[in-house]
Design a protein around this motif. Structure first.
Motif, PDB file in Angstrom:
ATOM      1  N   UNK A  83      92.469  30.536 104.910  1.00  0.00           N
ATOM      2  CA  UNK A  83      91.949  31.590 104.053  1.00  0.00           C
ATOM      3  C   UNK A  83      92.875  31.875 102.869  1.00  0.00           C
ATOM      4  N   UNK A  84      94.199  31.836 103.111  1.00  0.00           N
ATOM      5  CA  UNK A  84      95.138  32.119 102.021  1.00  0.00           C
ATOM      6  C   UNK A  84      95.082  31.058 100.927  1.00  0.00           C
ATOM      7  N   UNK A  85      94.596  29.876 101.271  1.00  0.00           N
ATOM      8  CA  UNK A  85      94.478  28.797 100.284  1.00  0.00           C
ATOM      9  C   UNK A  85      93.068  28.687  99.705  1.00  0.00           C
ATOM     10  N   UNK A  86      92.203  29.612 100.092  1.00  0.00           N
ATOM     11  CA  UNK A  86      90.857  29.650  99.542  1.00  0.00           C
ATOM     12  C   UNK A  86      89.985  28.479  99.956  1.00  0.00           C
ATOM     13  N   UNK A  87      90.246  27.926 101.135  1.00  0.00           N
ATOM     14  CA  UNK A  87      89.484  26.778 101.614  1.00  0.00           C
ATOM     15  C   UNK A  87      88.426  27.211 102.622  1.00  0.00           C
ATOM     16  N   UNK A 147      99.719  17.672 112.291  1.00  0.00           N
ATOM     17  CA  UNK A 147     100.368  17.032 111.132  1.00  0.00           C
ATOM     18  C   UNK A 147      99.440  17.071 109.920  1.00  0.00           C
ATOM     19  N   UNK A 148      98.163  16.810 110.160  1.00  0.00           N
ATOM     20  CA  UNK A 148      97.186  16.840 109.062  1.00  0.00           C
ATOM     21  C   UNK A 148      97.036  18.264 108.511  1.00  0.00           C
ATOM     22  N   UNK A 149      96.991  19.256 109.394  1.00  0.00           N
ATOM     23  CA  UNK A 149      96.944  20.655 108.934  1.00  0.00           C
ATOM     24  C   UNK A 149      98.171  20.973 108.075  1.00  0.00           C
ATOM     25  N   UNK A 150      99.343  20.543 108.537  1.00  0.00           N
ATOM     26  CA  UNK A 150     100.581  20.799 107.790  1.00  0.00           C
ATOM     27  C   UNK A 150     100.497  20.195 106.388  1.00  0.00           C
ATOM     28  N   UNK A 151      99.950  18.977 106.282  1.00  0.00           N
ATOM     29  CA  UNK A 151      99.798  18.338 104.971  1.00  0.00           C
ATOM     30  C   UNK A 151      98.811  19.109 104.093  1.00  0.00           C
ATOM     31  N   UNK A 152      97.670  19.476 104.654  1.00  0.00           N
ATOM     32  CA  UNK A 152      96.646  20.190 103.888  1.00  0.00           C
ATOM     33  C   UNK A 152      97.161  21.535 103.389  1.00  0.00           C
ATOM     34  N   UNK A 153      97.870  22.261 104.259  1.00  0.00           N
ATOM     35  CA  UNK A 153      98.328  23.603 103.903  1.00  0.00           C
ATOM     36  C   UNK A 153      99.718  23.605 103.253  1.00  0.00           C
ATOM     37  N   UNK A 154     100.345  22.418 103.159  1.00  0.00           N
ATOM     38  CA  UNK A 154     101.686  22.275 102.564  1.00  0.00           C
ATOM     39  C   UNK A 154     102.705  23.184 103.260  1.00  0.00           C
ATOM     40  N   UNK A 176     122.783  34.255 100.394  1.00  0.00           N
ATOM     41  CA  UNK A 176     122.059  35.516 100.181  1.00  0.00           C
ATOM     42  C   UNK A 176     120.962  35.585 101.237  1.00  0.00           C
ATOM     43  N   UNK A 177     120.901  36.687 101.960  1.00  0.00           N
ATOM     44  CA  UNK A 177     119.898  36.860 103.009  1.00  0.00           C
ATOM     45  C   UNK A 177     118.921  37.942 102.572  1.00  0.00           C
ATOM     46  N   UNK A 178     117.647  37.576 102.507  1.00  0.00           N
ATOM     47  CA  UNK A 178     116.595  38.500 102.085  1.00  0.00           C
ATOM     48  C   UNK A 178     115.549  38.605 103.189  1.00  0.00           C
ATOM     49  N   UNK A 179     115.177  39.829 103.547  1.00  0.00           N
ATOM     50  CA  UNK A 179     114.017  40.047 104.402  1.00  0.00           C
ATOM     51  C   UNK A 179     112.832  40.156 103.449  1.00  0.00           C
ATOM     52  N   UNK A 180     111.873  39.217 103.574  1.00  0.00           N
ATOM     53  CA  UNK A 180     110.800  39.048 102.587  1.00  0.00           C
ATOM     54  C   UNK A 180     109.472  39.317 103.273  1.00  0.00           C
ATOM     55  N   UNK A 181     108.648  40.145 102.660  1.00  0.00           N
ATOM     56  CA  UNK A 181     107.328  40.475 103.201  1.00  0.00           C
ATOM     57  C   UNK A 181     106.276  39.956 102.231  1.00  0.00           C
ATOM     58  N   UNK A 182     105.282  39.236 102.743  1.00  0.00           N
ATOM     59  CA  UNK A 182     104.237  38.622 101.907  1.00  0.00           C
ATOM     60  C   UNK A 182     102.870  39.009 102.474  1.00  0.00           C
ATOM     61  N   UNK A 183     101.995  39.491 101.602  1.00  0.00           N
ATOM     62  CA  UNK A 183     100.635  39.874 102.011  1.00  0.00           C
ATOM     63  C   UNK A 183      99.620  39.313 101.014  1.00  0.00           C
ATOM     64  N   UNK A 184      98.631  38.535 101.469  1.00  0.00           N
ATOM     65  CA  UNK A 184      98.436  38.069 102.837  1.00  0.00           C
ATOM     66  C   UNK A 184      99.411  36.938 103.171  1.00  0.00           C
ATOM     67  N   UNK A 185      99.533  36.573 104.450  1.00  0.00           N
ATOM     68  CA  UNK A 185     100.452  35.501 104.830  1.00  0.00           C
ATOM     69  C   UNK A 185     100.109  34.189 104.133  1.00  0.00           C
ATOM     70  N   UNK A 186     101.141  33.471 103.706  1.00  0.00           N
ATOM     71  CA  UNK A 186     100.923  32.196 103.029  1.00  0.00           C
ATOM     72  C   UNK A 186     101.621  31.037 103.708  1.00  0.00           C
ATOM     73  N   UNK A 187     102.533  31.311 104.622  1.00  0.00           N
ATOM     74  CA  UNK A 187     103.309  30.229 105.225  1.00  0.00           C
ATOM     75  C   UNK A 187     102.523  29.509 106.281  1.00  0.00           C
TER      76      UNK A 187
END
Length: 197
Positions: A28-32, A64-71, A186-197
């Protein structure tokens, strides 16, 4: 005093259900659409739908294929196993975080969220001294971060900001770049909405 009620067994998501949430969130985050991903995988839409509902388990080759598609790194799809079933999908222990990067890139990230099924993800990002994102990134997300240690520079919408430990930032759907100009990680606590990873 009454004891708290035990959580019903069906309230604790299984590893397959957490994996299903991650795959759905990434798609969903990749609009697919389901059909687009199914076509790329050489699978049926029905199979994709079952995977996203936790009814079918993808093979290693599928992951593995999902990982490639979603980078994303394939390691993102592992690590849902927990020693205490009541913690699954709720708690992430320090020694069981999913690592999402490598020191070769100058950035190592660990997923602090139990999965990608919510409305946001929380990451622990460690930037090596001298590491930088040379090309501008731009994604349709709202992001915020808190610098735990070190120094960190971030360019948001063409303006550079220098941060020290304790500083924080937020931006919404804007181009950004980063660099660590310091001699320590450098250590950063990073929040992303919606999830992209």
């Amino acid at each position: 005093m009454p004891l708290p009620a035990e959580r019903a067994p069906d309230e604790t998501p299984s590893s397959d259900q957490l994996l299903a949430r991650d795959i759905r969130a990434l798609r969903k985050s990749r609009g697919l659409t389901l059909a687009e991903v199914a076509l790329r995988l050489g699978r049926s839409v029905g199979w994709m739908s079952q995977v996203e509902r936790g009814l079918s388990t993808p093979s290693i080759a599928d992951l593995r294929a999902f990982a490639d598609i979603f980078a994303v790194p394939i390691s993102l799809f592992f690590g849902h196993e927990v020693p205490n079933e009541h913690e699954r999908g709720v708690i992430v222990r320090a020694g069981r975080r999913r690592s999402l990067g490598s020191s070769d890139s100058g950035l190592v990230e660990e997923l602090l969220s139990p999965d990608l099924g919510g409305s946001f993800e929380v990451l622990r990002s460690e930037f090596a001294p001298g590491a930088e994102l040379q090309s501008v990134a731009h994604r349709p997300t709202e992001e915020a971060g808190y610098l735990v240690s070190g120094v960190f520079d971030i360019e948001i919408d063409g303006v550079w900001h220098s941060l020290s430990a304790g500083d924080s930032f937020r931006f919404d759907n804007k181009p950004f770049r980063w660099k660590n100009p310091g001699s320590e990680p450098a250590v950063v606590i990073w929040v992303v909405s919606p999830p992209v990873y």
